[in-house]
Design a protein around this motif. Structure first.
Motif, PDB file in Angstrom:
ATOM      1  N   ASP A 137       4.041  -5.690  -0.756  1.00 34.02           N
ATOM      2  CA  ASP A 137       3.119  -4.587  -0.502  1.00 34.02           C
ATOM      3  C   ASP A 137       3.827  -3.248  -0.347  1.00 34.02           C
ATOM      4  N   TRP A 138       3.138  -2.208  -0.793  1.00 33.08           N
ATOM      5  CA  TRP A 138       3.622  -0.838  -0.717  1.00 33.08           C
ATOM      6  C   TRP A 138       2.488   0.070  -0.267  1.00 33.08           C
ATOM      7  N   LYS A 139       2.860   1.233   0.191  1.00 31.71           N
ATOM      8  CA  LYS A 139       1.894   2.314   0.410  1.00 31.71           C
ATOM      9  C   LYS A 139       2.026   3.253  -0.771  1.00 31.71           C
ATOM     10  N   VAL A 140       0.910   3.778  -1.211  1.00 35.71           N
ATOM     11  CA  VAL A 140       0.928   4.794  -2.251  1.00 35.71           C
ATOM     12  C   VAL A 140       0.276   6.049  -1.669  1.00 35.71           C
ATOM     13  N   LEU A 141       0.995   7.148  -1.743  1.00 34.87           N
ATOM     14  CA  LEU A 141       0.505   8.441  -1.255  1.00 34.87           C
ATOM     15  C   LEU A 141       0.121   9.296  -2.456  1.00 34.87           C
ATOM     16  N   ILE A 142      -1.096   9.841  -2.414  1.00 32.89           N
ATOM     17  CA  ILE A 142      -1.585  10.687  -3.497  1.00 32.89           C
ATOM     18  C   ILE A 142      -2.221  11.924  -2.887  1.00 32.89           C
ATOM     19  N   PRO A 143      -1.777  13.121  -3.273  1.00 37.05           N
ATOM     20  CA  PRO A 143      -2.419  14.337  -2.767  1.00 37.05           C
ATOM     21  C   PRO A 143      -3.900  14.362  -3.165  1.00 37.05           C
ATOM     22  N   SER A 144      -4.742  14.817  -2.264  1.00 39.40           N
ATOM     23  CA  SER A 144      -6.180  14.848  -2.554  1.00 39.40           C
ATOM     24  C   SER A 144      -6.488  15.761  -3.738  1.00 39.40           C
ATOM     25  N   THR A 145      -5.642  16.743  -3.988  1.00 34.58           N
ATOM     26  CA  THR A 145      -5.862  17.643  -5.126  1.00 34.58           C
ATOM     27  C   THR A 145      -5.626  16.951  -6.452  1.00 34.58           C
ATOM     28  N   GLN A 146      -4.962  15.796  -6.435  1.00 30.87           N
ATOM     29  CA  GLN A 146      -4.625  15.070  -7.655  1.00 30.87           C
ATOM     30  C   GLN A 146      -5.680  14.041  -8.066  1.00 30.87           C
ATOM     31  N   LEU A 147      -6.499  13.599  -7.112  1.00 31.23           N
ATOM     32  CA  LEU A 147      -7.431  12.508  -7.386  1.00 31.23           C
ATOM     33  C   LEU A 147      -8.863  13.029  -7.367  1.00 31.23           C
ATOM     34  N   PRO A 148      -9.454  13.238  -8.554  1.00 29.16           N
ATOM     35  CA  PRO A 148     -10.773  13.857  -8.643  1.00 29.16           C
ATOM     36  C   PRO A 148     -11.939  12.899  -8.388  1.00 29.16           C
ATOM     37  N   LEU A 149     -11.660  11.629  -8.124  1.00 26.37           N
ATOM     38  CA  LEU A 149     -12.731  10.655  -7.932  1.00 26.37           C
ATOM     39  C   LEU A 149     -13.231  10.647  -6.496  1.00 26.37           C
ATOM     40  N   VAL A 150     -14.500  10.315  -6.316  1.00 27.66           N
ATOM     41  CA  VAL A 150     -15.052  10.101  -4.983  1.00 27.66           C
ATOM     42  C   VAL A 150     -14.771   8.646  -4.637  1.00 27.66           C
ATOM     43  N   LEU A 151     -13.957   8.425  -3.621  1.00 25.48           N
ATOM     44  CA  LEU A 151     -13.538   7.069  -3.286  1.00 25.48           C
ATOM     45  C   LEU A 151     -14.601   6.374  -2.453  1.00 25.48           C
ATOM     46  N   LYS A 152     -14.838   5.114  -2.792  1.00 25.36           N
ATOM     47  CA  LYS A 152     -15.801   4.292  -2.068  1.00 25.36           C
ATOM     48  C   LYS A 152     -15.031   3.108  -1.518  1.00 25.36           C
ATOM     49  N   ASP A 153     -15.588   1.902  -1.626  1.00 16.99           N
ATOM     50  CA  ASP A 153     -14.847   0.708  -1.247  1.00 16.99           C
ATOM     51  C   ASP A 153     -13.779   0.481  -2.307  1.00 16.99           C
ATOM     52  N   SER A 154     -12.548   0.740  -1.965  1.00 21.65           N
ATOM     53  CA  SER A 154     -11.461   0.776  -2.947  1.00 21.65           C
ATOM     54  C   SER A 154     -10.853  -0.577  -3.246  1.00 21.65           C
ATOM     55  N   THR A 155     -11.329  -1.649  -2.653  1.00 16.31           N
ATOM     56  CA  THR A 155     -10.630  -2.935  -2.767  1.00 16.31           C
ATOM     57  C   THR A 155     -10.669  -3.543  -4.165  1.00 16.31           C
ATOM     58  N   GLU A 156     -11.488  -3.039  -5.052  1.00 16.47           N
ATOM     59  CA  GLU A 156     -11.505  -3.508  -6.437  1.00 16.47           C
ATOM     60  C   GLU A 156     -10.778  -2.543  -7.369  1.00 16.47           C
ATOM     61  N   ASP A 157     -10.256  -1.458  -6.827  1.00 18.44           N
ATOM     62  CA  ASP A 157      -9.566  -0.444  -7.627  1.00 18.44           C
ATOM     63  C   ASP A 157      -8.132  -0.876  -7.901  1.00 18.44           C
ATOM     64  N   SER A 158      -7.499  -0.191  -8.834  1.00 18.97           N
ATOM     65  CA  SER A 158      -6.095  -0.473  -9.113  1.00 18.97           C
ATOM     66  C   SER A 158      -5.366   0.808  -9.497  1.00 18.97           C
ATOM     67  N   ILE A 159      -4.060   0.744  -9.364  1.00 19.67           N
ATOM     68  CA  ILE A 159      -3.181   1.848  -9.724  1.00 19.67           C
ATOM     69  C   ILE A 159      -2.183   1.295 -10.741  1.00 19.67           C
ATOM     70  N   ILE A 160      -2.045   1.995 -11.858  1.00 16.74           N
ATOM     71  CA  ILE A 160      -1.087   1.608 -12.893  1.00 16.74           C
ATOM     72  C   ILE A 160       0.099   2.566 -12.782  1.00 16.74           C
ATOM     73  N   ASP A 161       1.284   2.012 -12.501  1.00 18.89           N
ATOM     74  CA  ASP A 161       2.443   2.890 -12.312  1.00 18.89           C
ATOM     75  C   ASP A 161       3.017   3.353 -13.656  1.00 18.89           C
ATOM     76  N   SER A 162       4.064   4.148 -13.593  1.00 20.03           N
ATOM     77  CA  SER A 162       4.636   4.759 -14.797  1.00 20.03           C
ATOM     78  C   SER A 162       5.286   3.741 -15.739  1.00 20.03           C
ATOM     79  N   LYS A 163       5.547   2.539 -15.239  1.00 19.17           N
ATOM     80  CA  LYS A 163       6.127   1.479 -16.079  1.00 19.17           C
ATOM     81  C   LYS A 163       5.051   0.551 -16.634  1.00 19.17           C
ATOM     82  N   GLY A 164       3.784   0.831 -16.310  1.00 17.57           N
ATOM     83  CA  GLY A 164       2.680   0.018 -16.798  1.00 17.57           C
ATOM     84  C   GLY A 164       2.303  -1.142 -15.889  1.00 17.57           C
ATOM     85  N   LYS A 165       2.951  -1.249 -14.737  1.00 12.16           N
ATOM     86  CA  LYS A 165       2.655  -2.335 -13.799  1.00 12.16           C
ATOM     87  C   LYS A 165       1.377  -2.013 -13.030  1.00 12.16           C
ATOM     88  N   GLU A 166       0.527  -3.028 -12.879  1.00 12.03           N
ATOM     89  CA  GLU A 166      -0.738  -2.840 -12.167  1.00 12.03           C
ATOM     90  C   GLU A 166      -0.583  -3.231 -10.704  1.00 12.03           C
TER      91      GLU A 166
END
Length: 123
Positions: A72-101
């Motif tokens: 497990d990791w923490k991912v920090l994202i500035p609010s100015t970078q993420l234009p989505l309205v976040l809801k229940d995020s447990t089904e969401d995913s982040i794809i890193d720069s190497k293509g890993k989900e």
């Protein structure tokens, strides 16, 4: 007034950290309506691309029974970078720069309205 200032300072901090940050894509899962004719739900995926993010480990005092230390990791994202309205995020995913989900396990809140913090685990 202060919110814009803080948002700008967080973005400046991310600009300053150089190659410690990486560019990721955020995939937001949204459950749609249920189609009674086909007996199946519909799903929508919203994408935010080119997002600046910082992957960091949990500190000792942040570890709880949800955190798997080796995965497990923490991912920090500035609010100015993420234009989505976040809801229940447990089904969401982040794809890193190497293509890993990375699956979002928990949304840990938004500190002062300036920084999104996600608990993620490798998919």
């Amino acid at each position: 007034m202060f919110k814009n200032l803080i948002n700008g300072l967080v973005q400046t901090a991310f600009d300053t950290i150089g190659d410690l940050k990486e560019t990721v894509n955020y995939v937001q899962f949204e459950e749609g309506t249920y189609d009674t004719e086909t007996s199946s739900p519909s799903y929508t995926y919203n994408y935010a691309t080119g997002i600046q993010a910082l992957f960091t480990k949990f500190s000792e005092d942040e570890k709880d029974n949800e955190v798997m230390v080796l995965k497990d990791w923490k991912v920090l994202i500035p609010s100015t970078q993420l234009p989505l309205v976040l809801k229940d995020s447990t089904e969401d995913s982040i794809i890193d720069s190497k293509g890993k989900e990375w699956n979002v396990r928990r949304y840990l809140g938004i500190t002062g309205g300036s920084l999104h913090i996600f608990h993620v685990r490798a998919a």
